[in-house]
Write a protein that holds these residues in place. Structure first.
Motif, PDB file in Angstrom:
ATOM      1  N   VAL A   1       0.717  -1.080  -0.066  1.00 20.59           N
ATOM      2  CA  VAL A   1       0.078   0.009  -0.005  1.00 20.59           C
ATOM      3  C   VAL A   1       0.958   1.286   0.081  1.00 20.59           C
ATOM      4  N   LEU A   2       0.266   2.252  -0.376  1.00 18.49           N
ATOM      5  CA  LEU A   2       0.928   3.666  -0.586  1.00 18.49           C
ATOM      6  C   LEU A   2      -0.136   4.675   0.039  1.00 18.49           C
ATOM      7  N   GLY A   3       0.286   5.558   0.951  1.00 15.78           N
ATOM      8  CA  GLY A   3      -0.647   6.453   1.367  1.00 15.78           C
ATOM      9  C   GLY A   3      -0.062   7.790   1.609  1.00 15.78           C
ATOM     10  N   ASP A   4      -0.660   8.807   1.155  1.00 12.28           N
ATOM     11  CA  ASP A   4      -0.042  10.089   1.099  1.00 12.28           C
ATOM     12  C   ASP A   4      -0.477  11.199   2.251  1.00 12.28           C
TER      13      ASP A   4
ATOM     14  N   ILE B   1      -5.305   6.652  -0.630  1.00  9.48           N
ATOM     15  CA  ILE B   1      -4.392   5.438  -0.276  1.00  9.48           C
ATOM     16  C   ILE B   1      -4.612   4.394  -1.317  1.00  9.48           C
ATOM     17  N   VAL B   2      -3.706   3.854  -1.862  1.00 11.13           N
ATOM     18  CA  VAL B   2      -3.904   3.089  -2.849  1.00 11.13           C
ATOM     19  C   VAL B   2      -2.923   1.427  -2.676  1.00 11.13           C
TER      20      VAL B   2
ATOM     21  N   ASP C   1      -4.413   6.147   9.434  1.00 10.67           N
ATOM     22  CA  ASP C   1      -4.063   7.376   8.754  1.00 10.67           C
ATOM     23  C   ASP C   1      -2.658   7.157   8.365  1.00 10.67           C
ATOM     24  N   TYR C   2      -2.406   6.018   7.583  1.00 13.94           N
ATOM     25  CA  TYR C   2      -1.181   5.511   7.242  1.00 13.94           C
ATOM     26  C   TYR C   2      -0.464   6.814   5.971  1.00 13.94           C
ATOM     27  N   THR C   3       0.599   6.920   6.051  1.00 11.86           N
ATOM     28  CA  THR C   3       1.421   7.429   5.194  1.00 11.86           C
ATOM     29  C   THR C   3       2.657   6.822   4.824  1.00 11.86           C
TER      30      THR C   3
ATOM     31  N   ILE D   1       9.637   9.329  -1.016  1.00  6.08           N
ATOM     32  CA  ILE D   1      10.344  10.363  -0.894  1.00  6.08           C
ATOM     33  C   ILE D   1       9.337  11.566  -1.312  1.00  6.08           C
ATOM     34  N   ARG D   2       8.565  11.487  -2.398  1.00  5.60           N
ATOM     35  CA  ARG D   2       7.742  12.141  -2.732  1.00  5.60           C
ATOM     36  C   ARG D   2       6.442  12.368  -1.602  1.00  5.60           C
ATOM     37  N   ILE D   3       6.057  11.350  -1.163  1.00  2.92           N
ATOM     38  CA  ILE D   3       5.124  11.538  -0.071  1.00  2.92           C
ATOM     39  C   ILE D   3       5.442  12.227   1.095  1.00  2.92           C
ATOM     40  N   ALA D   4       6.927  11.900   1.375  1.00  2.43           N
ATOM     41  CA  ALA D   4       7.435  12.570   2.834  1.00  2.43           C
ATOM     42  C   ALA D   4       7.554  14.105   2.478  1.00  2.43           C
ATOM     43  N   ARG D   5       7.904  14.508   1.158  1.00  3.09           N
ATOM     44  CA  ARG D   5       7.893  15.997   0.779  1.00  3.09           C
ATOM     45  C   ARG D   5       6.565  16.640   0.670  1.00  3.09           C
TER      46      ARG D   5
END
Length: 496
Positions: free
Chosen positions: A212-215, A220-221, A266-268, A312-316
Motif C-alpha cells: 500500500v501507499l498513502g499520502d 491510499i492505494v 491514517d497511514y502515510t 520521498i515524494r510522499i515525505a515531501r
C-alpha cells in the motif's frame, strides 16, 4: 528536500541512494567500523562513521544517526528496512529533532508494531480475522477453554513478535499449558514483552501480502499482491508478484481490505498488509509492516513504479499522482534472496571471503546487492548478499529467466541459497503453484541438492573422459601421419 541520510547499510542503502540521485537529491551514508569499505559508503556523497561493528553500538543508536544529520545538514532520514525502520521511539526522536522521517508516523508504527493493537485497528473496518483471542492472554484456564472452542491445532503467537519467535503450534489440550509457558518465555527473551494470544492454526497456509501507499492528503492505494510462501524458519526466501492462485475477485477484496487497514491508522508512506490464505482461498489479516519490504522490487517490476521515489515524494508532502483505477499488473516478477547460508546444513549462516563474485546479466534480470569480489561477508549483520529478481511477460518466462540467472550467478568462497533457488524453480509444486508455507518441510532436504550435485559431477566426469579420449585419438592419428603428408600440408598452407 536536498539531502537525505540513509540509516542503513548494504544493498538497501545503495538502492535508496540510486533513486535519490536520480531525483537530484544528495545522500549521506552512515557506517560502522566493519563497513568502512562498503559499497554504500563509497557511493554516497558523504559518509559518517557511527560506531563499532555491533549494530547495538552503531546502526541501532538513534542519537548517533540524528547527530550525523546535524553534522552533514541532511533534512530527512530514510530508514530502509530492519534496524530502526519500525521503531516508534526513533520516529519520535526524528520528529522532535525537526527532521523528516521517510516513513509513517510514530503513532501508526506503534499501533501496527503490536499484533493485538493492529488487530483491534483492523476490526474497525471488519477485516477478516483468524478465529482466536483478540486480547493478550492473562487467564490460563480461560485461554485453554477458548482454545478448545476454536479447535485444535491452535497457534500461540507473541503480540510483539516476528520471524517465528514466541510462536508455538499446539495439537492437543494436554500440551497447552506447557507450550504457553514456553511461548511467553521466548517472547520475553526476544522482545521484552511476554504478551501472547492464540489463533486457529491454518494447516496449509499461503502468505500473501499487499503493498500500500498513502499520502498526506488522505489518498491510499494498493499495488496488488506478493506471494511470499517459500520460507525457511518462518522467514521468506522467494517472493513473486502476482500470486499464482488469486482470482481477480479475491485480489480486489484483499486490496480493499489492505487499504482499509492503512486507513485505520491514517497511514502515510509505503507499507505492507500481510494476510494468510487457507486451502479454501479464504484470507485473514495477520499484521502490517510499516516500512519498505525486502521484496519490494517485484512490485516495482509489475507496476512500473519506483517505491523509493514514491516514499520521498510522499515525505515531501506531494499527493499521489495516480488513483487505484490507473494501476494495473503487467507481467510477472520473482525474487530470490541470495543469503550467505548453507541449504545443505539447515540454512546455517556462512561467512568468509567472496573469492569469486560475478552477477548475471541480460534481459529481465535485476540484481540488488551491496558486495563485490574480494569483500568479506561480516558476521555482525543479516546474511543476505543480494536480491536476484527476474521479470517476464508471464510466470513461466520469469521462472525460466530465474533459472538462467542462477546458472550465470558465480559466487565462490561461501555457501549460498542459489542452488536452493534453482531447486524451487524446477520443482513441480512450485511450477504448478501447488505449494504453501510448508514447501521446505514437504519437499526439500539436503539430499535434494546433494543428488543434483552428484549428477552434475557425473556429467562433468563423463565429459572429461570423452574429451580425453578425443585428444588421445587425435594424438595417435597425428603420430601415424606420414612425414611427407605433414610437409605437403605445411607447404600448401605456406604457399597459400
Amino acid at each position: 528536500m536536498n539531502k537525505i541520510l540513509i540509516a542503513n547499510r548494504g544493498e538497501i542503502a545503495l538502492r535508496i541512494m540510486r533513486s535519490a540521485r536520480e531525483m537530484g537529491i544528495k545522500t549521506v551514508a552512515v557506517y560502522s567500523e566493519a563497513d568502512r569499505d562498503a559499497l554504500h559508503v563509497r557511493y554516497a556523497d558523504e559518509a559518517v562513521c557511527i560506531g563499532p561493528a555491533a549494530s547495538s553500538q552503531s546502526y541501532l543508536v538513534g542519537e548517533k544517526i540524528i547527530e550525523a544529520c546535524k553534522l552533514t545538514g541532511a533534512e530527512a532520514i530514510h530508514p530502509g528496512y530492519g534496524f530502526l525502520s519500525e521503531n516508534a521511539a526513533f520516529a519520535r526522536l526524528v520528529r522532535d529533532a525537526g527532521l523528516i522521517l521517510i516513513g509513517p508516523s510514530p503513532e501508526a508504527m506503534e499501533i501496527m508494531g503490536n499484533k493485538l493493537s493492529a488487530k483491534a485497528a483492523a476490526l474497525k473496518y471488519n477485516i477478516p480475522m483468524v478465529p482466536g483471542t483478540e486480547e493478550a492472554i492473562t487467564d490460563l484456564p480461560e485461554a485453554k477453554l477458548r482454545a478448545v472452542e476454536v479447535g485444535f491445532p491452535i497457534l500461540i503467537k507473541a503480540a510483539a513478535g516476528g520471524g517465528g519467535k514466541g510462536m508455538r503450534i499446539v495439537d492437543k489440550a494436554e500440551d497447552f499449558e506447557e507450550q504457553m509457558q514456553l511461548a511467553v518465555s521466548e517472547a520475553k527473551s526476544a522482545f521484552g514483552d511476554g504478551s501472547v494470544f492464540i489463533e486457529r492454526y491454518v494447516s496449509s497456509p499461503r502468505h500473501i501480502e499487499i503493498q500500500v501507499l498513502g499520502d498526506t492528503h488522505g489518498n491510499i492505494v494498493h499495488l496488488f499482491e506478493r506471494e511470499c510462501s517459500i520460507q525457511r524458519r518462518h522467514q521468506k526466501v522467494i517472493e513473486e508478484a502476482p500470486s499464482s492462485v488469486l482470482t481477480e475477485e479475491i485480489r480486489l477484496r484483499m486490496g480493499a481490505c489492505a487499504v482499509d487497514v492503512a486507513r485505520a491508522v491514517d497511514y502515510t508512506g509505503a507499507g505492507t498488509v500481510e494476510f494468510i490464505l487457507d486451502e479454501n482461498l479464504d484470507f485473514f489479516f495477520l499484521e502490517m509492516n510499516t516500512r519498505l519490504q525486502v521484496e519490494h522490487p517485484v512490485t516495482e517490476l509489475i507496476t512500473g513504479l519506483d517505491l523509493v521515489k514514491e516514499q520521498i515524494r510522499i515525505a515531501r508532502g506531494e499527493a499521489l499522482s495516480y488513483g487505484q483505477s490507473d494501476l494495473e499488473i503487467r507481467g510477472h516478477a520473482i525474487e530470490l534472496r541470495v543469503y550467505a547460508e548453507d541449504p545443505e546444513n539447515n540454512f546455517l549462516p556462512d561467512i568468509g571471503l567472496l573469492q569469486t563474485y560475478r552477477t548475471p546479466k541480460g534481459n529481465g534480470v535485476r540484481v540488488d546487492d551491496g558486495f563485490e569480489q574480494g569483500m568479506e561477508i561480516p558476521i555482525y549483520y543479516d546474511p543476505m548478499i543480494a536480491k536476484l529478481i527476474t521479470y517476464g511477460g508471464d510466470r513461466a518466462e520469469a521462472i525460466e529467466r530465474m533459472i538462467r540467472a542462477i546458472d550465470e550467478y558465480d559466487i565462490t568462497g561461501i555457501k549460498t541459497t542459489l542452488n536452493f533457488g534453482k531447486f524451487v524453480m524446477q520443482h513441480p509444486a512450485f511450477r504448478t503453484g501447488s505449494f504453501d508455507t510448508h514447501f521446505v518441510g514437504n519437499f526439500f532436504s539436503s539430499d535434494s541438492l546433494k543428488a543434483e550435485a552428484e549428477d552434475e559431477a557425473m556429467l562433468a566426469a563423463i565429459f572429461a573422459v570423452q574429451s580425453f579420449k578425443k585428444k588421445t585419438v587425435a594424438k595417435t592419428a597425428s603420430a601415424t601421419t606420414p612425414a611427407s603428408g605433414v610437409w605437403r600440408k605445411n607447404r600448401i598452407k605456406f604457399n597459400s
